[in-house]
Design an enzyme around this catalytic site. Structure first.
Site, PDB file in Angstrom:
ATOM      1  N   PRO A   1      -0.087  18.917 -11.433  1.00  0.00           N
ATOM      2  CA  PRO A   1       1.506  18.595 -11.164  1.00  0.00           C
ATOM      3  C   PRO A   1       2.342  19.387 -12.193  1.00  0.00           C
ATOM      4  O   PRO A   1       1.862  19.508 -13.403  1.00  0.00           O
ATOM      5  CB  PRO A   1       1.421  17.182 -11.413  1.00  0.00           C
ATOM      6  CG  PRO A   1       0.188  16.683 -11.146  1.00  0.00           C
ATOM      7  CD  PRO A   1      -0.839  17.867 -11.405  1.00  0.00           C
ATOM      8  N   ASN A   2       3.367  19.950 -11.779  1.00  0.00           N
ATOM      9  CA  ASN A   2       4.464  20.289 -12.574  1.00  0.00           C
ATOM     10  C   ASN A   2       4.014  21.895 -13.300  1.00  0.00           C
ATOM     11  O   ASN A   2       5.064  22.483 -13.672  1.00  0.00           O
ATOM     12  CB  ASN A   2       4.778  19.468 -13.884  1.00  0.00           C
ATOM     13  CG  ASN A   2       5.297  18.051 -13.279  1.00  0.00           C
ATOM     14  OD1 ASN A   2       6.270  17.936 -12.719  1.00  0.00           O
ATOM     15  ND2 ASN A   2       4.649  17.092 -13.481  1.00  0.00           N
TER      16      ASN A   2
ATOM     17  N   ARG B   1       9.914  24.798 -17.727  1.00  0.00           N
ATOM     18  CA  ARG B   1       9.569  23.708 -18.139  1.00  0.00           C
ATOM     19  C   ARG B   1       9.141  23.579 -19.662  1.00  0.00           C
ATOM     20  O   ARG B   1       8.058  24.399 -20.037  1.00  0.00           O
ATOM     21  CB  ARG B   1       8.430  22.906 -17.426  1.00  0.00           C
ATOM     22  CG  ARG B   1       7.962  21.767 -17.725  1.00  0.00           C
ATOM     23  CD  ARG B   1       6.750  21.478 -16.950  1.00  0.00           C
ATOM     24  NE  ARG B   1       5.950  20.295 -17.535  1.00  0.00           N
ATOM     25  CZ  ARG B   1       4.750  19.961 -17.542  1.00  0.00           C
ATOM     26  NH1 ARG B   1       3.941  20.995 -17.169  1.00  0.00           N
ATOM     27  NH2 ARG B   1       4.254  18.702 -17.726  1.00  0.00           N
TER      28      ARG B   1
ATOM     29  N   TYR C   1       5.179  25.139 -23.647  1.00  0.00           N
ATOM     30  CA  TYR C   1       4.263  25.997 -22.654  1.00  0.00           C
ATOM     31  C   TYR C   1       4.851  27.488 -22.605  1.00  0.00           C
ATOM     32  O   TYR C   1       4.165  28.242 -21.855  1.00  0.00           O
ATOM     33  CB  TYR C   1       4.562  25.321 -21.217  1.00  0.00           C
ATOM     34  CG  TYR C   1       4.024  23.869 -21.160  1.00  0.00           C
ATOM     35  CD1 TYR C   1       2.784  23.508 -21.397  1.00  0.00           C
ATOM     36  CD2 TYR C   1       4.723  22.795 -20.807  1.00  0.00           C
ATOM     37  CE1 TYR C   1       2.280  22.149 -21.422  1.00  0.00           C
ATOM     38  CE2 TYR C   1       4.540  21.502 -20.848  1.00  0.00           C
ATOM     39  CZ  TYR C   1       3.240  21.258 -21.144  1.00  0.00           C
ATOM     40  OH  TYR C   1       3.051  19.836 -21.071  1.00  0.00           O
TER      41      TYR C   1
ATOM     42  N   ASN D   1      -6.755  23.367 -14.311  1.00  0.00           N
ATOM     43  CA  ASN D   1      -5.967  22.673 -15.072  1.00  0.00           C
ATOM     44  C   ASN D   1      -5.421  21.654 -14.524  1.00  0.00           C
ATOM     45  O   ASN D   1      -4.531  21.856 -13.558  1.00  0.00           O
ATOM     46  CB  ASN D   1      -4.938  23.522 -15.844  1.00  0.00           C
ATOM     47  CG  ASN D   1      -3.783  22.861 -16.761  1.00  0.00           C
ATOM     48  OD1 ASN D   1      -3.768  21.708 -16.845  1.00  0.00           O
ATOM     49  ND2 ASN D   1      -2.806  23.897 -17.331  1.00  0.00           N
TER      50      ASN D   1
ATOM     51  N   ALA E   1      -1.142  16.595 -16.231  1.00  0.00           N
ATOM     52  CA  ALA E   1      -0.988  15.277 -16.460  1.00  0.00           C
ATOM     53  C   ALA E   1      -2.090  14.549 -15.908  1.00  0.00           C
ATOM     54  O   ALA E   1      -2.559  13.267 -16.502  1.00  0.00           O
ATOM     55  CB  ALA E   1       0.370  14.580 -16.067  1.00  0.00           C
TER      56      ALA E   1
ATOM     57  N   GLU F   1     -12.160  23.430 -17.845  1.00  0.00           N
ATOM     58  CA  GLU F   1     -10.953  22.880 -17.915  1.00  0.00           C
ATOM     59  C   GLU F   1     -10.255  23.820 -18.889  1.00  0.00           C
ATOM     60  O   GLU F   1     -10.631  24.102 -19.966  1.00  0.00           O
ATOM     61  CB  GLU F   1     -11.143  21.392 -18.431  1.00  0.00           C
ATOM     62  CG  GLU F   1      -9.773  20.721 -18.743  1.00  0.00           C
ATOM     63  CD  GLU F   1     -10.104  19.194 -19.043  1.00  0.00           C
ATOM     64  OE1 GLU F   1     -11.156  18.706 -19.270  1.00  0.00           O
ATOM     65  OE2 GLU F   1      -9.132  18.736 -19.309  1.00  0.00           O
TER      66      GLU F   1
ATOM     67  N   HIS G   1      -6.188  24.011 -20.799  1.00  0.00           N
ATOM     68  CA  HIS G   1      -4.805  23.435 -21.029  1.00  0.00           C
ATOM     69  C   HIS G   1      -4.060  24.491 -21.977  1.00  0.00           C
ATOM     70  O   HIS G   1      -4.516  25.066 -22.812  1.00  0.00           O
ATOM     71  CB  HIS G   1      -4.825  22.220 -21.707  1.00  0.00           C
ATOM     72  CG  HIS G   1      -5.362  21.049 -21.147  1.00  0.00           C
ATOM     73  ND1 HIS G   1      -4.725  20.403 -20.070  1.00  0.00           N
ATOM     74  CD2 HIS G   1      -6.728  20.427 -21.145  1.00  0.00           C
ATOM     75  CE1 HIS G   1      -5.699  19.298 -19.648  1.00  0.00           C
ATOM     76  NE2 HIS G   1      -6.518  19.648 -20.001  1.00  0.00           N
TER      77      HIS G   1
ATOM     78  N   ARG H   1      -0.556  17.020 -29.635  1.00  0.00           N
ATOM     79  CA  ARG H   1       0.630  16.262 -29.285  1.00  0.00           C
ATOM     80  C   ARG H   1       0.599  14.812 -29.163  1.00  0.00           C
ATOM     81  O   ARG H   1       0.189  14.204 -30.236  1.00  0.00           O
ATOM     82  CB  ARG H   1       0.885  16.854 -27.839  1.00  0.00           C
ATOM     83  CG  ARG H   1       0.914  18.446 -27.963  1.00  0.00           C
ATOM     84  CD  ARG H   1       1.105  19.055 -26.550  1.00  0.00           C
ATOM     85  NE  ARG H   1       2.341  18.731 -25.864  1.00  0.00           N
ATOM     86  CZ  ARG H   1       2.458  18.749 -24.426  1.00  0.00           C
ATOM     87  NH1 ARG H   1       1.416  19.342 -23.692  1.00  0.00           N
ATOM     88  NH2 ARG H   1       3.746  18.366 -24.077  1.00  0.00           N
TER      89      ARG H   1
END
Ligand code: DQA
Length: 144
Positions: A9-10, A17, A22, A73, A76, A97, A99, A106
């Site tokens: 998502p996103n 964003r 990012y 990835n 969320a 995986e 990110h 964070r």
């Protein structure tokens, strides 16, 4: 060798964003970067993004019959989706995986990915380069 690169998502909004987190590279730019490295590595990449948990689960199940490995990835969903975690196990393939951001630096809740424990490896905080490194690692795993 066929690799699915799956994005949650996103991530379609990359570039617009939270650029301070990012960066300004778009997902389309990352796709080009990954596909260009894949050519050197003689791998074929199927690059996808979805905003829907169930679609990501469907794609991981599809990977089972159609791919040799997955770069993932989960965005969320990493932090709470046991369905994605189970689908990673069920796909039975090597999964790396990735990110873009350093999830350990964070908000505290981002430091936990429920997917990481069932991934073959995890790359965080390298931005778009992380996807390229994840692809290289996956190819190395598949060749070994
Ligand atoms: C992310 C990190 C997640 O915490 C976040 O929800 C994302 C992107 C990353 O690539 O840094 O959407 O997976």
């Amino acid at each position: 060798m066929k690799v699915f690169v799956l994005n949650g998502p996103n991530l379609n909004l990359l570039g617009e964003r939270e650029p301070e987190v990012y960066g300004t590279t778009t997902l389309g730019d990352i796709e080009k970067l990954v596909k260009s490295r894949a050519e050197d590595l003689k791998a074929e990449v199927d690059f996808r993004q979805t905003n829907h948990e169930g679609v990501l689960v469907d794609w991981l199940q599809e990977a089972r019959g159609q791919a040799d490995g997955v770069v993932l990835n989960p965005a969320a969903l990493s932090h709470y989706s046991l369905a994605v975690r189970d689908a990673v196990v069920a796909c039975g393939l090597p999964v790396v995986e990735v990110h873009l951001s350093n999830i350990f630096g964070r908000e505290p809740w981002r430091a936990k990915s429920v997917v990481s424990g069932v991934a073959d490896g995890v790359i965080v905080g390298l931005g778009p380069l992380g996807y390229v490194r994840a692809l290289e690692a996956l190819v190395a795993i598949l060749e070994s």
